[in-house]
Structures are given as structure tokens and as C-alpha cells.
Design a protein around this motif. Sequence first.
Motif, mmCIF file in Angstrom:
data_model
loop_
_atom_site.group_PDB
_atom_site.id
_atom_site.type_symbol
_atom_site.label_atom_id
_atom_site.label_comp_id
_atom_site.label_asym_id
_atom_site.label_seq_id
_atom_site.Cartn_x
_atom_site.Cartn_y
_atom_site.Cartn_z
ATOM 1 N N PHE A 30 0.836 -1.202 0.000
ATOM 2 C CA PHE A 30 0.000 0.000 0.000
ATOM 3 C C PHE A 30 0.872 1.253 0.000
ATOM 4 O O PHE A 30 0.631 2.185 -0.768
ATOM 5 C CB PHE A 30 -0.932 0.019 1.212
ATOM 6 N N LEU A 173 -15.078 0.169 1.316
ATOM 7 C CA LEU A 173 -13.633 0.269 1.117
ATOM 8 C C LEU A 173 -13.176 1.640 1.583
ATOM 9 O O LEU A 173 -13.788 2.657 1.233
ATOM 10 C CB LEU A 173 -13.292 0.068 -0.363
ATOM 11 N N SER A 176 -7.367 3.632 2.805
ATOM 12 C CA SER A 176 -6.139 2.886 3.061
ATOM 13 C C SER A 176 -6.205 1.450 2.558
ATOM 14 O O SER A 176 -5.331 0.644 2.878
ATOM 15 C CB SER A 176 -5.836 2.886 4.570
ATOM 16 N N GLY A 177 -7.256 1.123 1.792
ATOM 17 C CA GLY A 177 -7.346 -0.201 1.198
ATOM 18 C C GLY A 177 -7.984 -1.259 2.070
ATOM 19 O O GLY A 177 -7.954 -2.448 1.736
ATOM 20 N N ASN A 192 -7.390 -6.573 4.293
ATOM 21 C CA ASN A 192 -6.463 -5.544 3.822
ATOM 22 C C ASN A 192 -6.123 -5.814 2.362
ATOM 23 O O ASN A 192 -5.404 -6.762 2.060
ATOM 24 C CB ASN A 192 -5.189 -5.530 4.678
ATOM 25 N N THR A 193 -6.639 -5.007 1.470
ATOM 26 C CA THR A 193 -6.398 -5.226 0.039
ATOM 27 C C THR A 193 -5.062 -4.642 -0.412
ATOM 28 O O THR A 193 -4.561 -5.001 -1.475
ATOM 29 C CB THR A 193 -7.508 -4.584 -0.812
ATOM 30 N N SER A 194 -4.516 -3.692 0.362
ATOM 31 C CA SER A 194 -3.267 -2.986 0.004
ATOM 32 C C SER A 194 -3.402 -2.176 -1.281
ATOM 33 O O SER A 194 -2.406 -1.844 -1.913
ATOM 34 C CB SER A 194 -2.088 -3.974 -0.134
ATOM 35 N N ILE A 195 -4.652 -1.862 -1.666
ATOM 36 C CA ILE A 195 -4.876 -1.136 -2.912
ATOM 37 C C ILE A 195 -5.262 0.307 -2.600
ATOM 38 O O ILE A 195 -6.125 0.568 -1.767
ATOM 39 C CB ILE A 195 -5.971 -1.811 -3.754
ATOM 40 N N SER A 197 -6.919 3.849 -2.884
ATOM 41 C CA SER A 197 -8.198 4.374 -3.344
ATOM 42 C C SER A 197 -8.253 5.867 -3.060
ATOM 43 O O SER A 197 -7.597 6.358 -2.150
ATOM 44 C CB SER A 197 -9.347 3.656 -2.631
ATOM 45 N N TYR A 223 -8.844 -2.573 -10.707
ATOM 46 C CA TYR A 223 -8.417 -3.595 -9.751
ATOM 47 C C TYR A 223 -9.594 -4.530 -9.478
ATOM 48 O O TYR A 223 -10.643 -4.084 -9.010
ATOM 49 C CB TYR A 223 -7.939 -2.949 -8.449
#
Length: 268
Positions: A30, A173, A176-177, A192-195, A197, A223
Motif C-alpha cells: 500500500f 472500502l 487505506s485499502g 487488507n487489500t493494500s490497494i 483508493s 483492480y
Amino acid sequence: PGDRQAATAVQAAQESLKLAKTKISQNDMFGARQLLGDSLSLLATAPGSSDKTGQTKDELLAVLDNIDQAVETSPALVESLPESIRQKIALNQAQSQKLQSNEYNILNPLAFDVYENNLYVLTADNIFKVSDIDKAGLPAGQAGKKESSSWLKSGTLPPEPAHVVVDGKIYVLNKSGTLAVYYRGGKTGEYNTSILSDDTGILATTKDSKNLYLINKKLNRVYVISKENGSLAKTLKIDSSEPMTEAYLDTDETIYFTTADNRFWKIQ
């Protein structure tokens, strides 16, 4: 002055690139995505263009592609948006206006989604529901003003929630993912997607899809996130020289989007 500003942007981007690589080695995906995205935005707004600017941008994108395991896809040009998308746009615009005018008495709405004629509205600390938003077919004077009710009965929202989408379950969502899943008023999971946004991103899904689609208009990426465990199923890198202006997911999971030159595209 423009050259100096561009040179400063390139230097800052190069430093961020080094730091992003360090974060990747620490498995902080992230943080790496955030640094790379901010640097790409900075270079995009830097005055003029040079070989050094282009080279630095390519280096940033290469590292981001590697993190995302991005697959490039070429969009197809279409004459217009399908009727199902146009109806959804009209519905969302109508509900957005009602929220802005505080018709449902919901303060500071952040995002919303419509599912089976019910409106679900995300705020900083709650999810509200407005039932039967379609008043069509009711005799004049009997529709009345719709009232909202608190849908969230137990559990909390992740900090800084940004997007909400509904398929029977509710998915939230944050910036911070963090992906939180809710059902029948309670939280059933958090991942925790670590993506990365932001406020301009679009989170979408369909009733029967196994995935969520987070569309990043700034990076021209989609994604695809598993609903089951929040993992990144794949990343679509849209091959387009024009940035997205709006994007929509149809019921068959085809993504339609518009570009700054007022043309319509789709990817499948």
C-alpha cells in the motif's frame, strides 16, 4: 521557471521511486502504491515535457505494473452507452440530488449505492437505508417523503471510508485499502487489500459477480478484488492515451468508460 519546476518534480519522483522499492522489500505494498501514484500525479502536472520526465514516468509505471501484476487491455470504441447504463446514470443523478438537498435527512453522505430499489448511504460512521425509493406507480399525494433508517446495527466502519457497494451484502472500502463486509446489519469480515483508493475512484459490482471492481481513473486501471477474501484477482491496465472521465460496470461485468475527448469505450 517551468524547467526548474519540472526538474524538481523529476528529482522528487526519483526519490519516491527509491523509497517505494524499499517499501516493496518490506512488503508494504500500500505504501509503495501510494508513493508511486503521488509521483505520477506530480509528473502529470509538471510544466512541459522532457526525456527525463518521460523516462522517470516509465520507471514509476514499470514498478507499479510489477506490484499490480497488471495485464494490458485494449478498449473497444462504441457509439454510445447501453440503455442499462444510461438508466443507472439517471437513477444515481436523481438520488445524488436528493442527498444534496437533504431530502432523506442524512448529514454528510460520502457515497451511496442502489440495490433492489433500496438506497444505501455511507457516512463517516454509519450506513443508512432508504427503502422503496422508486415512487413510480403510486397515486399522487400518497408517495410521501422517504425516511432513512440506520442500517448498521453492530460492528464499526473502517476509518476514512470512501466507497460502498451492495449485492445483498454491503462492502465498504476505505482510503487505506481496508475492505469491510457487512450482512444483515453486522460486520462479517475485514480484509487488507493494500490497494490505493481516492475520492475519484469507483467501486462497483453486480449481484452475481464473485468480484468487486475498483476503477482508478487517474491511473487508467481496474483492480479486480475477490469478494471472498479481499485478495487482488487481477489488474487491468487500460491502453488509452486519453484519461477516463467516468466509468460504469454493466450487469454482464463489461466496463464502459468515457474519455476527455467525449468518446465511449468498453473493456471485457
